[in-house]
Design an enzyme around this catalytic site. Structure first.
Site, short mmCIF file in Angstrom:
data_model
loop_
_atom_site.label_atom_id
_atom_site.label_comp_id
_atom_site.label_asym_id
_atom_site.label_seq_id
_atom_site.Cartn_x
_atom_site.Cartn_y
_atom_site.Cartn_z
CB CYS A 54 -1.08 0.33 1.30
SG CYS A 54 -1.60 1.39 1.50
CE1 TYR A 81 -19.50 -10.50 26.67
CE2 TYR A 81 -19.44 -12.81 26.84
CZ TYR A 81 -19.31 -11.58 27.81
OH TYR A 81 -18.65 -11.88 28.38
CD GLN A 115 -16.35 -12.09 13.07
OE1 GLN A 115 -15.49 -11.66 12.76
NE2 GLN A 115 -17.38 -12.90 14.11
CB CYS A 153 -8.56 0.05 1.30
SG CYS A 153 -7.75 -1.13 2.41
CB CYS A 169 -2.20 -2.78 7.85
SG CYS A 169 -3.07 -2.95 5.97
CG ASP A 176 -25.48 -9.89 22.49
OD1 ASP A 176 -25.00 -10.20 21.75
OD2 ASP A 176 -25.96 -8.34 22.28
CB CYS A 178 -11.40 -10.32 18.92
SG CYS A 178 -11.78 -9.70 19.93
CG ASP A 220 -16.84 -14.09 20.00
OD1 ASP A 220 -15.92 -13.89 20.23
OD2 ASP A 220 -17.39 -14.47 18.51
CB CYS A 275 -3.10 4.88 6.20
SG CYS A 275 -4.38 3.55 7.04
#
Length: 460
Positions: A79, A322, A293, A169, A88, A343, A418, A391, A85
Site C-alpha cells: 500500500c 455474547y 464478520q 485499500c 495495517c 446478548d 480477539c 466470544d 494510515c
C-alpha cells in the site's frame, strides 16, 4: 552495595537497538540500558538506530532512523499510504512470518498473564489465508475536503486527525474499493456539501460500503449530519447507474459530535433495506447496522474450529454467550441437543431468532440480557449446559461471568478471543477448575497485528 540507577532515555536521543520480539500492537520491542523501547515498523532480529519520540515511566517509544541489519522477512508494503494510515501494522513482514509472530504474541500473553506451564501447552500454528489481501467485506471511509476543494475519502492517520485519502485499500474487497471511489466522485461532481468537523457544517460525513462476498450484492450507506440530503434523487440515480451490483442504498443520520460512525436513525433511499450473504450453509440478511464478520472466508475456518473443539454428539446443551445475531450457535445447532444464546443488544436477539427460524432450527432459544445474569437463572431451574461458548469483546469476560462459569462447571468452555492479553487473564482465572486442552490461533486480519484464538478448556 548501591542499587544501580537506570539511565533515563531522553526525547530526541538516538541510539542503537536490537529488536527482540513483536509487541501486541505489531511494533518492534527492544531494550536499551534495561528500558523497554517500542518501535513501530521494526521487526524481530533487526538492528536499528532509533530516535526516542515519547518517554513514559515504564517504557519509551521511538521511530526508526536507520535499519543497520534488516530482517530476512522484511518485504516492501503493497500500500502506498501504509506508513501514514495505520490501519495495517504488518505489511512490511512476509505473510508466512506474520503467522508465526501472531502465535508468538499469544505465547507472550500467556507467559505474562498466567502461571501455566506455557512451554508444555498445545498452542497450534496459526491458520492463515491463501490470499491475505482484499478480504474485508465492509469499509467505513470518512469524507473531507482538501485545500483545493477535492473530496477525499479515507481514514484518519495514526494518532492524528489528518484524513488520509485511500483510493485502493489493499485489504478491502475490490468491490468495496470501487463502490467508495464511485460514490466519492459522485459527491464531488454534484458538489454535495461535505461535513467539516471543526466548523460542524456540511452534510455527508462517511461513506460505508458493504459487499456480500458470496452473493456479490452491494450496500451503500451515506452517513449525514442532518435529515435533508441535497440532490438525493440524483445521487441515487448516479449510484445505480455506475454500480449495477447495488441492491441497497441507505442514509444514516448522525448529527452528534461523536467518534461513533452510526447514528440511531436509518432511512432507505433505494432498494432493499438489507443485502444477503452466506457463511457455509447459513444465509444472513445484513441491514446497515447489523454486525457481520469482516472476513467471511476466515470466519468459516474459525467457526469450524469451534465446532471441532465442541465435538458435539447431538445431545449436548450449549450456551452461546455474547451470541450477536446467532452465528456461532447456528453453526453448532445441527449437532447440538439445544442451543441457548444471550446478548445485551435486543435487535441482535431479534435477528438471531429470525436467523434460527429461516434455517428451520427448532432447538434454539435466544433472550436479551447479560450472560452472567441469565445463566444462573437457567441453572436454578435445573437447565445445566454441557458446553459454554464465549466470544467476548476485546475487554474479555466480565468478572461476574467468569465466576458464573466456575460455579456452573460445564464439561467444556470454548473461548473465542480477539485479544490475547484478556484471553490469558481469563484463562488464569478459569484454570482453578479447567485445564487448557489446546489453543488454535486464526488469522482473521492479515497485515494487521490482530490475532483470534479458539481455546478449548476442559473441566478438571
Amino acid at each position: 552495595m548501591q542499587k544501580q540507577e537506570t539511565v533515563k532515555i531522553t526525547p530526541g536521543q538516538t541510539f542503537p537497538l536490537t529488536i527482540k520480539r513483536l509487541g501486541i500492537n505489531g511494533e518492534g520491542v527492544g531494550y536499551f540500558k534495561r528500558q523497554v523501547v517500542f518501535v513501530p515498523g521494526a521487526l524481530p532480529g533487526e538492528e536499528v538506530v532509533v530516535e526516542a519520540t515519547t518517554i513514559n515511566p515504564k517504557f519509551a517509544e521511538g521511530k526508526i532512523k536507520k535499519i543497520r541489519k534488516p530482517s530476512p522477512h522484511r518485504v516492501q508494503p503493497l500500500c502506498p499510504v501504509y506508513d501514514q494510515c495505520g490501519g495495517c501494522q504488518l505489511q512490511h513482514l512476509a505473510y508466512d512470518q506474520q503467522l508465526k509472530e501472531k502465535r508468538d504474541i499469544v505465547i507472550q500473553s500467556l507467559e505474562r498473564h498466567t502461571k501455566l506451564p506455557v512451554a508444555q501447552l498445545d498452542i497450534r500454528p496459526t491458520i492463515g489465508m491463501d490470499n491475505p489481501w482484499g478480504y474485508r467485506n465492509k469499509s467505513q471511509f470518512q469524507v473531507g475536503l482538501n485545500a483545493t476543494g477535492k473530496v477525499l475519502a479515507g481514514l484518519y492517520g495514526m494518532n492524528s486527525h489528518q484524513l488520509i485519502d485511500i483510493q485502493q485499500c489493499a485489504v478491502q474487497h475490490p468491490q468495496t474499493n470501487k463502490a467508495t471511489e464511485t460514490v466519492r466522485k459522485i459527491l464531488q461532481d454534484l458538489q454535495i456539501p461535505i461535513y467539516n468537523e471543526k466548523k460542524r457544517k456540511g452534510v455527508v460525513r462517511t461513506i460505508v460500503s458493504r459487499v456480500g462476498v458470496q452473493s456479490g450484492q452491494l450496500q451503500i450507506v451515506l452517513i449525514t449530519a442532518q435529515q435533508e440530503l441535497p440532490k438525493r434523487d440524483y445521487i441515487v440515480e448516479r449510484i445505480l447507474d455506475a454500480l449495477p451490483d447495488v441492491k441497497s442504498i441507505m442514509q444514516n443520520i448522525n448529527g452528534a459530535k461523536t467518534s461513533l460512525i452510526f447514528g440511531e436513525e436509518t432511512v432507505a433511499l433505494e432498494g432493499e433495506e438489507f443485502i444477503q450473504d452466506t457463511l457455509g450453509d447459513l444465509s444472513f440478511e445484513l441491514s446497515a447496522r447489523t454486525f457481520f464478520q469482516l472476513n467471511p472466508e476466515q470466519t468459516v475456518k474459525l467457526y469450524d474450529e469451534v465446532k471441532k473443539a465442541a465435538a458435539l454428539t447431538g445431545v449436548e446443551k450449549v450456551v452461546d454467550a455474547y451470541c450477536g445475531v446467532g452465528t456461532i450457535g447456528l453453526w453448532l445447532a445441527d449437532k447440538a441437543g439445544e442451543i441457548r444464546g444471550m446478548d445485551i443488544i435486543p435487535e441482535a436477539i431479534d435477528d438471531a431468532k429470525k436467523n434460527a427460524k429461516r434455517h428451520s432450527f427448532t432447538n434454539t432459544k435466544y433472550v436479551p440480557g447479560k450472560a452472567e445474569e441469565v445463566l444462573p437463572k437457567w441453572t436454578k431451574k435445573g437447565w445445566k449446559p454441557d458446553c459454554i461458548v464465549v466470544d467476548p469483546p476485546r475487554t474479555g469476560l466480565d468478572n461476574q461471568l467468569l465466576n458464573t462459569i466456575l460455579q456452573v462447571e460445564p464439561k467444556t468452555v470454548i473461548y473465542v478471543s480477539c485479544n490475547p492479553s484478556t484471553l490469558a487473564k481469563d484463562i488464569q482465572v478459569l484454570s482453578t477448575k479447567f485445564t487448557v486442552d489446546y489453543i488454535q490461533p486464526v488469522d482473521m486480519f492479515p497485515q494487521t497485528s490482530h490475532v483470534e484464538c479458539v481455546s478449548k478448556l476442559i473441566l478438571k
